[in-house]
Scaffold this motif. Structure first.
Motif, PDB file in Angstrom:
ATOM      1  N   ILE A  28       0.876  -1.181   0.000  1.00 39.86           N
ATOM      2  CA  ILE A  28       0.000   0.000   0.000  1.00 39.86           C
ATOM      3  C   ILE A  28       0.908   1.225   0.000  1.00 39.86           C
ATOM      4  O   ILE A  28       1.664   1.438   0.948  1.00 39.86           O
ATOM      5  CB  ILE A  28      -0.911   0.014   1.239  1.00 39.86           C
ATOM      6  CG1 ILE A  28      -1.760  -1.257   1.293  1.00 39.86           C
ATOM      7  CG2 ILE A  28      -1.800   1.262   1.237  1.00 39.86           C
ATOM      8  CD1 ILE A  28      -2.343  -1.549   2.661  1.00 39.86           C
ATOM      9  N   VAL A  29       0.850   2.008  -1.068  1.00 36.39           N
ATOM     10  CA  VAL A  29       1.709   3.184  -1.180  1.00 36.39           C
ATOM     11  C   VAL A  29       0.865   4.461  -1.268  1.00 36.39           C
ATOM     12  O   VAL A  29       0.934   5.327  -0.397  1.00 36.39           O
ATOM     13  CB  VAL A  29       2.644   3.084  -2.397  1.00 36.39           C
ATOM     14  CG1 VAL A  29       3.518   4.322  -2.513  1.00 36.39           C
ATOM     15  CG2 VAL A  29       3.509   1.837  -2.303  1.00 36.39           C
TER      16      VAL A  29
ATOM     17  N   ASP B 230      -6.181   0.120  -0.532  1.00 34.06           N
ATOM     18  CA  ASP B 230      -5.951  -0.702  -1.709  1.00 34.06           C
ATOM     19  C   ASP B 230      -4.458  -0.872  -1.962  1.00 34.06           C
ATOM     20  O   ASP B 230      -3.664   0.046  -1.746  1.00 34.06           O
ATOM     21  CB  ASP B 230      -6.602  -0.061  -2.938  1.00 34.06           C
ATOM     22  CG  ASP B 230      -8.118  -0.026  -2.821  1.00 34.06           C
ATOM     23  OD1 ASP B 230      -8.677  -0.919  -2.159  1.00 34.06           O
ATOM     24  OD2 ASP B 230      -8.739   0.907  -3.376  1.00 34.06           O
ATOM     25  N   TYR B 231      -4.101  -2.044  -2.461  1.00 31.47           N
ATOM     26  CA  TYR B 231      -2.701  -2.348  -2.755  1.00 31.47           C
ATOM     27  C   TYR B 231      -2.302  -1.773  -4.108  1.00 31.47           C
ATOM     28  O   TYR B 231      -3.074  -1.812  -5.069  1.00 31.47           O
ATOM     29  CB  TYR B 231      -2.476  -3.861  -2.755  1.00 31.47           C
ATOM     30  CG  TYR B 231      -2.606  -4.480  -1.401  1.00 31.47           C
ATOM     31  CD1 TYR B 231      -1.531  -4.532  -0.527  1.00 31.47           C
ATOM     32  CD2 TYR B 231      -3.814  -5.009  -0.971  1.00 31.47           C
ATOM     33  CE1 TYR B 231      -1.653  -5.089   0.730  1.00 31.47           C
ATOM     34  CE2 TYR B 231      -3.960  -5.570   0.285  1.00 31.47           C
ATOM     35  CZ  TYR B 231      -2.876  -5.608   1.130  1.00 31.47           C
ATOM     36  OH  TYR B 231      -2.998  -6.148   2.371  1.00 31.47           O
ATOM     37  N   ASP B 232      -1.070  -1.274  -4.144  1.00 33.22           N
ATOM     38  CA  ASP B 232      -0.499  -0.830  -5.412  1.00 33.22           C
ATOM     39  C   ASP B 232       0.298  -1.965  -6.040  1.00 33.22           C
ATOM     40  O   ASP B 232       0.743  -2.891  -5.351  1.00 33.22           O
ATOM     41  CB  ASP B 232       0.405   0.380  -5.176  1.00 33.22           C
ATOM     42  CG  ASP B 232      -0.389   1.605  -4.741  1.00 33.22           C
ATOM     43  OD1 ASP B 232      -1.136   2.137  -5.575  1.00 33.22           O
ATOM     44  OD2 ASP B 232      -0.281   1.991  -3.564  1.00 33.22           O
TER      45      ASP B 232
ATOM     46  N   TYR C  79       8.378  -0.462  -6.489  1.00 36.23           N
ATOM     47  CA  TYR C  79       9.795  -0.349  -6.845  1.00 36.23           C
ATOM     48  C   TYR C  79      10.126   1.049  -7.361  1.00 36.23           C
ATOM     49  O   TYR C  79      11.177   1.607  -7.038  1.00 36.23           O
ATOM     50  CB  TYR C  79      10.144  -1.394  -7.901  1.00 36.23           C
ATOM     51  CG  TYR C  79      10.781  -2.636  -7.339  1.00 36.23           C
ATOM     52  CD1 TYR C  79      12.064  -3.009  -7.705  1.00 36.23           C
ATOM     53  CD2 TYR C  79      10.103  -3.446  -6.427  1.00 36.23           C
ATOM     54  CE1 TYR C  79      12.657  -4.135  -7.185  1.00 36.23           C
ATOM     55  CE2 TYR C  79      10.688  -4.577  -5.902  1.00 36.23           C
ATOM     56  CZ  TYR C  79      11.968  -4.920  -6.287  1.00 36.23           C
ATOM     57  OH  TYR C  79      12.561  -6.040  -5.755  1.00 36.23           O
ATOM     58  N   ALA C  80       9.233   1.616  -8.147  1.00 38.61           N
ATOM     59  CA  ALA C  80       9.449   2.971  -8.659  1.00 38.61           C
ATOM     60  C   ALA C  80       9.415   3.993  -7.530  1.00 38.61           C
ATOM     61  O   ALA C  80      10.160   4.991  -7.554  1.00 38.61           O
ATOM     62  CB  ALA C  80       8.398   3.313  -9.716  1.00 38.61           C
ATOM     63  N   GLU C  81       8.565   3.756  -6.533  1.00 44.43           N
ATOM     64  CA  GLU C  81       8.486   4.668  -5.386  1.00 44.43           C
ATOM     65  C   GLU C  81       9.788   4.655  -4.599  1.00 44.43           C
ATOM     66  O   GLU C  81      10.241   5.687  -4.099  1.00 44.43           O
ATOM     67  CB  GLU C  81       7.311   4.269  -4.487  1.00 44.43           C
ATOM     68  CG  GLU C  81       6.988   5.267  -3.401  1.00 44.43           C
ATOM     69  CD  GLU C  81       6.311   6.531  -3.913  1.00 44.43           C
ATOM     70  OE1 GLU C  81       6.117   7.461  -3.108  1.00 44.43           O
ATOM     71  OE2 GLU C  81       5.971   6.593  -5.119  1.00 44.43           O
TER      72      GLU C  81
ATOM     73  N   GLN D 129      -8.305  -9.781  -1.046  1.00 44.37           N
ATOM     74  CA  GLN D 129      -8.974 -10.618  -2.058  1.00 44.37           C
ATOM     75  C   GLN D 129      -8.667 -10.126  -3.465  1.00 44.37           C
ATOM     76  O   GLN D 129      -8.531 -10.926  -4.395  1.00 44.37           O
ATOM     77  CB  GLN D 129     -10.483 -10.610  -1.792  1.00 44.37           C
ATOM     78  CG  GLN D 129     -10.876 -11.358  -0.525  1.00 44.37           C
ATOM     79  CD  GLN D 129     -12.344 -11.183  -0.164  1.00 44.37           C
ATOM     80  OE1 GLN D 129     -12.960 -10.159  -0.491  1.00 44.37           O
ATOM     81  NE2 GLN D 129     -12.909 -12.174   0.506  1.00 44.37           N
ATOM     82  N   ALA D 130      -8.526  -8.817  -3.620  1.00 44.34           N
ATOM     83  CA  ALA D 130      -8.261  -8.249  -4.945  1.00 44.34           C
ATOM     84  C   ALA D 130      -6.915  -8.681  -5.505  1.00 44.34           C
ATOM     85  O   ALA D 130      -6.724  -8.730  -6.722  1.00 44.34           O
ATOM     86  CB  ALA D 130      -8.347  -6.726  -4.880  1.00 44.34           C
ATOM     87  N   ILE D 131      -5.953  -9.019  -4.631  1.00 46.03           N
ATOM     88  CA  ILE D 131      -4.634  -9.463  -5.113  1.00 46.03           C
ATOM     89  C   ILE D 131      -4.431 -10.968  -4.907  1.00 46.03           C
ATOM     90  O   ILE D 131      -3.336 -11.479  -5.119  1.00 46.03           O
ATOM     91  CB  ILE D 131      -3.496  -8.684  -4.419  1.00 46.03           C
ATOM     92  CG1 ILE D 131      -3.492  -8.924  -2.905  1.00 46.03           C
ATOM     93  CG2 ILE D 131      -3.578  -7.202  -4.746  1.00 46.03           C
ATOM     94  CD1 ILE D 131      -2.257  -8.386  -2.198  1.00 46.03           C
TER      95      ILE D 131
END
Length: 526
Positions: free
Chosen positions: A142-143, A155-157, A163-165, A507-509
């Protein structure tokens, strides 16, 4: 201590509706005390939190990587499994969102308006380290919504965003350190030194640490079509120049609470024994192809591992446990043991001393990163040069482990003659033409012993646990039932936040699936 209670996003924000949180926050605000805290008082517990997250989860990741194993057969972690409804393996998650988390924002509340550029820079460096380490272990993080106080779930990124963050935050950290240096022209900041238990205010060392994160980030994407070996080399060359630059956190060892996690006072390794893989790397059997151990060839052997009472070095083959556990003469001993050259009469060795610093990144690790990148490029001569620097750096680190508040010890366990003999032995390639990828990565594996389980496991996963590269690694004879016959590739998010309060996002991931931990992370995929 902070004058205001700072809670994690996964506790405070899920305990109250956004519209009613104000009354809880007001309760924790002391009208007689400042709510803006000096940045120097916030940094020390965050540095301790970094070390804590690394150490706690390294116990389990070290079993996945086969650095050590349980003396009891069929331990679930030795089977590449996990413990359901448990926070085991979730400590780094807690580190990113709680130990660092909002505390970085609070540090910035003092640092930004008061132009304390050093503390702004360190905040971004810690964030970058958190995203990089968390992304390696958990994949999705989560970012974007991580520190949004209006949300109850998060929500998960995607992993590529994580990695870009990490790269973005590294760039910002470098920018603010340069502003700090431009402001006063100093390499060492007395202002930063107040709270800096890693580098005592040395900006140049912090900058090198930031480049080490960038090197790790670039190397871990070695399977991508965009992989740039020269970029890895550039970052490594901009980073540590010796073990004096290593990233480590002070442990004074005055009592259990401020002692090194791997020391005898904390007793955190008593449930583990050295692996058979580590023994065979250090006694020469893997590198030389011999079936007979040579216990004198690698001078690190008696300093890293411990022999049984009968003088034989043995290790556990996961998940079989110690077959000699009932025999005091041949059972595999604790990881710590008597050093060949005691320090001031103490009996412990390597980084098992209670006042050894908590290590996070080292010079030899980085040299092996450059060696691997250049090997993959086809530049064998330069790969060989970095490979040798990595081995020599590891020998120096083991000979002079970081003790107490100094960055480098001075006791010198390993004589120069022993180092020269090892470098001329069959365990070390004698030319660039004979160098193999397995030589680089298995020497790196030795250099990461105890403190570097995360990086060791990242390497093994990047190469799919390839037995031609990790020649002593053996797939456990019994895998955890939920694995469905597959090897482990991820840690599951922290149970007592995500699996209690954030189920829809999980669940979304696909993280509610029993075999989610076998899903291959983005960073190792083409």
């Amino acid at each position: 201590m902070m004058k205001k209670i700072i809670l994690s996003i996964t506790t405070l924000l899920t305990l109250c509706m956004a519209s009613s949180c104000k009354k809880y926050i007001d309760i924790n605000t002391n009208p007689n005390a400042p709510t803006i805290v000096d940045a120097s008082s916030i940094l020390p517990p965050m540095l301790a939190g970094m070390a804590r997250g690394n150490w706690y989860d390294s116990r389990y990741v070290g079993q996945y990587a086969q650095i050590w194993a349980s003396p009891t057969a069929n331990n679930v972690w030795d089977q590449e499994g996990y413990v359901p409804a448990s926070d085991s393996g979730g400590e780094m998650w807690r580190t990113v969102y709680f130990s660092l988390g909002q505390n970085i924002n609070v540090m910035w509340q003092d640092a930004i308006p008061n132009k304390k550029y050093d503390y702004i820079a360190v905040g971004y460096a810690l964030r970058a380290w958190g995203w990089q380490t968390g992304g390696d272990l958990y994949n999705n993080m989560i970012v974007k919504e991580a520190f949004d106080p209006t949300r109850l779930t998060f929500d998960y990124d995607t992993p590529d965003y994580v990695y870009a963050e990490a790269v973005k935050d590294c760039r910002l950290a470098l920018q603010y350190f340069r502003q700090a240096i431009a402001a006063d022209g100093l390499n060492v900041s007395t202002t930063l030194a107040k709270g800096d238990y890693m580098y005592a205010g040395d900006r140049s060392k912090w900058i090198k640490f930031i480049y080490s994160i960038l090197a790790q980030n670039a190397l871990h994407q070695s399977n991508k079509s965009t992989f740039n070996p020269d970029l890895v080399k550039t970052y490594v060359d901009s980073s540590f120049v010796s073990n004096a630059d290593n990233a480590s956190v002070q442990c004074t060892g005055s009592q259990s609470g401020d002692s090194n996690f791997w020391g005898t006072a904390r007793n955190n390794l008593s449930s583990f024994r050295q692996s058979d893989y580590m023994v065979r790397l250090l006694d020469g059997r893997i590198f030389t192809g011999s079936s007979t151990p040579n216990n004198t060839i690698d001078p690190r052997l008696p300093l890293l591992l411990t022999a049984s009472k009968d003088g034989v070095y043995r290790g556990v083959v996961a998940p079989l446990g110690d077959p000699n556990s009932a025999d005091a003469n041949t059972s595999i001993p604790y990881l710590w043991g008597t050093a060949s050259v005691p320090i001031a009469g103490t009996l412990t060795k390597y980084i098992f001393n209670d006042n050894s610093r908590g290590v996070l990144m080292t010079y030899p690790e980085l040299q092996f990163m450059a060696a691997e990148a250049l090997y993959k490029k086809g530049d064998l001569q330069n790969a060989y040069n970095y490979y040798k620097k990595g081995i020599l750096g590891s020998l120096d680190f083991v000979s002079n482990p970081p003790i107490a508040s100094s960055l480098t010890g001075t006791q010198g366990y390993i004589p120069t003659a022993a180092i020269n003999n090892y470098m001329a032995s069959a365990c070390v390639r004698q030319s660039a033409a004979t160098l193999q990828l397995s030589d680089i990565l298995q020497q790196k594996f030795i250099s990461l012993f105890v403190w570097g389980a995360f990086e060791a496991w990242a390497d093994e996963r990047r190469y799919g646990y390839d037995p031609t590269i990790f020649q002593g690694f053996t797939i456990p004879s019994t895998l955890y039932p939920d694995n469905a016959g597959k090897q482990v590739y991820l840690l599951r998010p922290r149970y007592n936040s995500e699996y209690i309060w954030n189920i829809p996002a999980l669940q979304a991931i696909g993280a509610t699936a029993p075999d989610y931990h076998t899903k291959k992370p983005w960073f190792i995929l083409p």
